[in-house]
Write a protein that holds these residues in place. Structure first.
Motif, PDB file in Angstrom:
ATOM      1  N   HIS A  87       0.824  -1.004   0.061  1.00 47.45           N
ATOM      2  CA  HIS A  87      -0.019  -0.036  -0.166  1.00 47.45           C
ATOM      3  C   HIS A  87       0.887   1.046   0.059  1.00 47.45           C
ATOM      4  O   HIS A  87       0.344   2.235  -0.598  1.00 47.45           O
ATOM      5  CB  HIS A  87      -1.023  -0.011   1.011  1.00 47.45           C
ATOM      6  N   ALA A  88       1.901   1.014   0.849  1.00 47.49           N
ATOM      7  CA  ALA A  88       2.817   2.332   1.029  1.00 47.49           C
ATOM      8  C   ALA A  88       3.262   2.630  -0.529  1.00 47.49           C
ATOM      9  O   ALA A  88       3.766   4.042  -0.799  1.00 47.49           O
ATOM     10  CB  ALA A  88       3.644   2.231   2.070  1.00 47.49           C
ATOM     11  N   LYS A  89       3.696   1.934  -1.345  1.00 46.96           N
ATOM     12  CA  LYS A  89       4.452   1.942  -2.525  1.00 46.96           C
ATOM     13  C   LYS A  89       3.625   2.677  -3.633  1.00 46.96           C
ATOM     14  O   LYS A  89       4.114   3.483  -4.388  1.00 46.96           O
ATOM     15  CB  LYS A  89       5.026   0.692  -3.042  1.00 46.96           C
ATOM     16  N   SER A  90       2.376   2.462  -3.385  1.00 48.65           N
ATOM     17  CA  SER A  90       1.410   2.975  -4.466  1.00 48.65           C
ATOM     18  C   SER A  90       1.395   4.559  -4.097  1.00 48.65           C
ATOM     19  O   SER A  90       1.000   5.374  -5.398  1.00 48.65           O
ATOM     20  CB  SER A  90       0.033   2.566  -4.490  1.00 48.65           C
ATOM     21  N   ILE A 143      -2.372   5.217   1.447  1.00 48.08           N
ATOM     22  CA  ILE A 143      -1.681   5.790   2.704  1.00 48.08           C
ATOM     23  C   ILE A 143      -2.661   5.848   3.880  1.00 48.08           C
ATOM     24  O   ILE A 143      -2.258   5.519   4.979  1.00 48.08           O
ATOM     25  CB  ILE A 143      -1.494   7.309   2.122  1.00 48.08           C
ATOM     26  N   ARG A 144      -4.126   6.225   3.621  1.00 44.84           N
ATOM     27  CA  ARG A 144      -4.915   6.195   4.634  1.00 44.84           C
ATOM     28  C   ARG A 144      -5.346   4.771   5.329  1.00 44.84           C
ATOM     29  O   ARG A 144      -5.392   4.635   6.749  1.00 44.84           O
ATOM     30  CB  ARG A 144      -6.324   6.770   4.358  1.00 44.84           C
ATOM     31  N   LEU A 145      -4.964   3.756   4.496  1.00 49.54           N
ATOM     32  CA  LEU A 145      -5.090   2.267   5.042  1.00 49.54           C
ATOM     33  C   LEU A 145      -3.906   2.036   5.814  1.00 49.54           C
ATOM     34  O   LEU A 145      -3.930   1.666   6.829  1.00 49.54           O
ATOM     35  CB  LEU A 145      -5.287   1.266   3.706  1.00 49.54           C
ATOM     36  N   VAL A 146      -2.791   2.567   5.442  1.00 45.97           N
ATOM     37  CA  VAL A 146      -1.499   2.199   6.221  1.00 45.97           C
ATOM     38  C   VAL A 146      -1.484   3.112   7.539  1.00 45.97           C
ATOM     39  O   VAL A 146      -1.184   2.429   8.697  1.00 45.97           O
ATOM     40  CB  VAL A 146      -0.219   2.735   5.029  1.00 45.97           C
ATOM     41  N   GLU A 147      -1.950   4.325   7.463  1.00 43.53           N
ATOM     42  CA  GLU A 147      -2.353   5.171   8.562  1.00 43.53           C
ATOM     43  C   GLU A 147      -3.454   4.416   9.722  1.00 43.53           C
ATOM     44  O   GLU A 147      -3.114   4.515  10.853  1.00 43.53           O
ATOM     45  CB  GLU A 147      -2.991   6.434   8.313  1.00 43.53           C
ATOM     46  N   PHE A 167      12.010  -0.812  -2.134  1.00 50.95           N
ATOM     47  CA  PHE A 167      11.210  -1.983  -2.944  1.00 50.95           C
ATOM     48  C   PHE A 167      10.549  -1.595  -3.906  1.00 50.95           C
ATOM     49  O   PHE A 167       9.370  -2.460  -4.351  1.00 50.95           O
ATOM     50  CB  PHE A 167      10.270  -2.522  -1.808  1.00 50.95           C
ATOM     51  N   ALA A 168      11.065  -0.660  -4.849  1.00 52.57           N
ATOM     52  CA  ALA A 168      10.419  -0.072  -5.860  1.00 52.57           C
ATOM     53  C   ALA A 168      10.075  -0.993  -7.222  1.00 52.57           C
ATOM     54  O   ALA A 168       9.015  -1.244  -7.735  1.00 52.57           O
ATOM     55  CB  ALA A 168      10.710   1.434  -6.284  1.00 52.57           C
TER      56      ALA A 168
END
Length: 117
Positions: free
Chosen positions: A54-57, A63-67, A87-88
């Motif tokens: 999720h953070a890569k996108s 970003i809200r899911l990660v938060e 990890f791109a």
């Protein structure tokens, strides 16, 4: 039979299991590695790999899911700006589980979870 069983229960109810994985993933982002028991390490690997995906996108929803899972904007910033760009070009396998032996008190197998690169 284990048909359609998604995750290990780790001897906890749902809320406690989610809280455990969130705490372990926070420590993984902060310190870069975490030592825990082997079943917890295997579940943490699945959980942390999804967070990095999720953070890569870098889309707002991701970003809200990660938060939502990390609960701290500084940790989200560290994950999206420092860890995810490493990890791109990789499509999975962001964490590594290394077996370290057995715990002295109860003999539980232990492992270290760390970032792959």
């Amino acid at each position: 039979m284990k048909h359609r069983v998604d995750c290990r229960k780790l001897g906890r109810k749902t809320e406690a299991r989610i809280a455990l994985l969130r705490t372990l993933s926070k420590q993984l982002v902060i310190h870069g590695e975490v030592e825990t028991t082997l079943p917890k390490a295997k579940e943490l690997k699945r959980f942390a790999d999804k967070l990095v995906t999720h953070a890569k996108s870098k889309e707002l929803h991701d970003i809200r899911l990660v938060e939502k899972h990390l609960g701290d904007r500084e940790l989200v910033k560290k994950l999206t700006d420092e860890i995810a760009p490493r990890f791109a070009e990789v499509n999975g396998g962001y964490t590594t589980v290394l077996k370290t032996g057995f715990r002295k008190g109860d003999g539980a197998p232990t492992a270290i979870v760390r970032w792959s690169k």
